[in-house]
Design a protein around this motif. Sequence first.
Motif, short mmCIF file in Angstrom:
data_model
loop_
_atom_site.label_atom_id
_atom_site.label_comp_id
_atom_site.label_asym_id
_atom_site.label_seq_id
_atom_site.Cartn_x
_atom_site.Cartn_y
_atom_site.Cartn_z
N VAL A 225 14.26 92.53 22.24
CA VAL A 225 13.18 91.70 22.79
C VAL A 225 12.01 92.64 23.07
O VAL A 225 12.02 93.42 24.02
N ASP A 226 10.99 92.58 22.20
CA ASP A 226 9.89 93.53 22.25
C ASP A 226 8.57 92.79 22.50
O ASP A 226 8.09 92.06 21.62
N PRO A 227 7.97 92.96 23.67
CA PRO A 227 6.69 92.30 23.95
C PRO A 227 5.50 92.96 23.28
O PRO A 227 4.37 92.49 23.42
N GLY A 228 5.74 94.03 22.54
CA GLY A 228 4.67 94.73 21.85
C GLY A 228 4.28 96.01 22.55
O GLY A 228 4.59 96.23 23.73
N ALA A 229 3.59 96.87 21.83
CA ALA A 229 3.18 98.16 22.37
C ALA A 229 2.23 97.97 23.54
O ALA A 229 1.35 97.11 23.52
N TYR A 230 2.41 98.79 24.57
CA TYR A 230 1.50 98.77 25.71
C TYR A 230 0.74 100.10 25.76
O TYR A 230 1.20 101.10 25.22
N GLU A 231 -0.41 100.07 26.38
CA GLU A 231 -1.21 101.29 26.48
C GLU A 231 -0.76 102.12 27.68
O GLU A 231 -0.50 101.58 28.76
N THR A 232 -0.65 103.40 27.48
CA THR A 232 -0.33 104.30 28.58
C THR A 232 -1.35 104.14 29.69
O THR A 232 -2.55 104.04 29.44
N GLY A 233 -0.86 104.07 30.92
CA GLY A 233 -1.73 103.85 32.07
C GLY A 233 -1.81 102.40 32.49
O GLY A 233 -2.49 102.07 33.47
N THR A 234 -1.10 101.50 31.80
CA THR A 234 -1.05 100.10 32.20
C THR A 234 -0.50 99.98 33.62
O THR A 234 0.44 100.67 33.99
N THR A 235 -1.09 99.09 34.41
CA THR A 235 -0.66 98.95 35.80
C THR A 235 -0.03 97.59 36.10
O THR A 235 0.62 97.43 37.13
N ASP A 236 -0.21 96.61 35.22
CA ASP A 236 0.34 95.28 35.46
C ASP A 236 1.27 94.90 34.31
O ASP A 236 0.85 94.73 33.17
N PHE A 237 2.56 94.77 34.63
CA PHE A 237 3.57 94.46 33.63
C PHE A 237 4.15 93.06 33.81
O PHE A 237 5.27 92.78 33.36
N THR A 238 3.40 92.19 34.45
CA THR A 238 3.90 90.85 34.75
C THR A 238 4.33 90.10 33.50
O THR A 238 5.38 89.45 33.47
N ALA A 239 3.54 90.18 32.44
CA ALA A 239 3.85 89.43 31.22
C ALA A 239 5.15 89.92 30.59
O ALA A 239 5.99 89.11 30.15
N ALA A 263 5.78 102.31 37.90
CA ALA A 263 5.04 101.07 38.16
C ALA A 263 5.80 99.86 37.63
O ALA A 263 5.94 98.84 38.33
N PHE A 264 6.31 99.97 36.40
CA PHE A 264 7.04 98.86 35.80
C PHE A 264 8.30 98.53 36.61
O PHE A 264 8.57 97.36 36.91
N TRP A 265 9.08 99.53 36.96
CA TRP A 265 10.39 99.29 37.57
C TRP A 265 10.25 98.71 38.99
O TRP A 265 11.04 97.86 39.40
N ARG A 266 9.22 99.14 39.71
CA ARG A 266 8.99 98.56 41.04
C ARG A 266 8.57 97.10 40.90
O ARG A 266 9.03 96.24 41.67
N GLN A 267 7.72 96.79 39.93
CA GLN A 267 7.34 95.40 39.70
C GLN A 267 8.53 94.58 39.22
O GLN A 267 8.68 93.40 39.58
N ALA A 268 9.39 95.19 38.39
CA ALA A 268 10.59 94.50 37.91
C ALA A 268 11.50 94.13 39.07
O ALA A 268 12.12 93.05 39.07
N ALA A 269 11.59 95.01 40.06
CA ALA A 269 12.41 94.71 41.24
C ALA A 269 11.78 93.59 42.07
O ALA A 269 12.47 92.66 42.53
N GLN A 270 10.47 93.65 42.25
CA GLN A 270 9.77 92.63 43.04
C GLN A 270 9.85 91.26 42.39
O GLN A 270 9.91 90.24 43.10
N GLN A 271 9.87 91.22 41.07
CA GLN A 271 9.85 89.95 40.35
C GLN A 271 11.23 89.50 39.86
O GLN A 271 11.34 88.55 39.09
N GLY A 272 12.26 90.18 40.31
CA GLY A 272 13.62 89.72 40.08
C GLY A 272 14.29 90.15 38.80
O GLY A 272 15.43 89.77 38.53
N LEU A 273 13.63 90.98 37.99
CA LEU A 273 14.23 91.39 36.72
C LEU A 273 15.41 92.34 36.91
O LEU A 273 16.42 92.20 36.22
N THR A 274 15.29 93.28 37.82
CA THR A 274 16.35 94.29 37.96
C THR A 274 17.69 93.67 38.34
O THR A 274 18.74 94.26 38.07
#
Length: 439
Positions: A225-239, A263-274
Amino acid sequence: MNGIFRSGKFNAASLSRRSFIASTVAGGAALALSGRTAFAQGSDTLKVGFISPRTGPLGGFGETDGYVLDLARKALANGLQAGGKTWKVEILDQDTQSDPSRAGQLAKDLINNQSIDLMLAVSTPETINPVADACEAAGIPCLSTVMPWEAWYLGRGAKPGAPSPFKWTYHFGFGVEEFHKAYVSQWNLIETNKKVGVMYPNDADGNAIRAHLAPALAKEGFTIVDPGAYETGTTDFTAQIALFRQEGVEIFNSFPIPPDFAAFWRQAAQQGLTQQIKICQIAKTGLFPSDIEALGDLGLNIGSAAYWHKAFPYKSTLTGVSGTELADGYETASGKQWTQQLGASLALLDAGFDALKASADVKSKEAVAKALSTLKTTTIAGKVDFTSGPVANVSPGPIIGTQWVKAPEGSKFALDYVVTENATDPNVPVGAKLTAYNG
């Protein structure tokens, strides 16, 4: 595919434009050498450049280099025996500050102003590729390690199935196939739905992994499941997180720089993914204790991969130390926990000086390059063999499945780094059973 790899071709200019570090190249005065001179310079002195990222976002890769270089300089204090002669040795080490442009400038300074005999470069495409390109252009033998060899070989313009375009530059260590074997071995240790959410950045590592590793994993029955390449320095991984939750992924895999993963993993925890992840398998970050400690409890049970571990059963050809001796020595000297970079950087020095010793004439750039092309040795990180690689100029090396777990009671460090599988080098002992991230 856009970005660095367009139509399967590497775009060097894009790498520079998209570099995650703003260029901080200083003037010539800022390129003053930090290497120590054990002997007066002269025709009987070998000069070896050593370039690594010791500060900046990639600084974890170079954190232990000072200790390793001290060991090497002590081992070479009485000179190097080569061609029936004892040569004085000067190692000139440089910090790229995690900047690709600076890496290239440092390489050119060592080549043009310091007249080095051999270049050694270590850790990530942002360091190695600009250094290797400078050496190839100048006709200076160069040896490197610690980046996927495909990102080094194809990323610098070589074509699949065509003869190697490189005469002066050589690289050893892991490639996509080693990650493939290690991940399949590791991920089959725990029952999952085999749905893998991937976060591959738009850089040399990420694009090489997307092009080669993801299809190989799919052939093994994993759904990517690949959402596509992201740019280094991205701060919002909600999508990306929303997609992974929607698809029900139970395995997560990424090759990011440390700040992006944090940044991603903390947001993943906040949004229930982990909560639904059974295996979190990361590379490029999560290699060193500091990366995991920064995550707090979210770092426990994260899966990693080791290009060197203190459990590797090999000794340094340059210094004679074993893996355990290297790790323990570093902890005693620094007060910090050992890292896998210790063995990788020492392996580079092992192989580089083994090539010099095997050279018919250490002062001949052609002879040193030829010695690299036929080098067969066993470093502290394992076998290096340029006579049987998948392509010319490359010697593949192992990637061992590992995991960060809570350290045993009484340990002076918070974390323990355990070996959980050994498909790419069965000589490395498995020390622990893989634990589910939410196990």
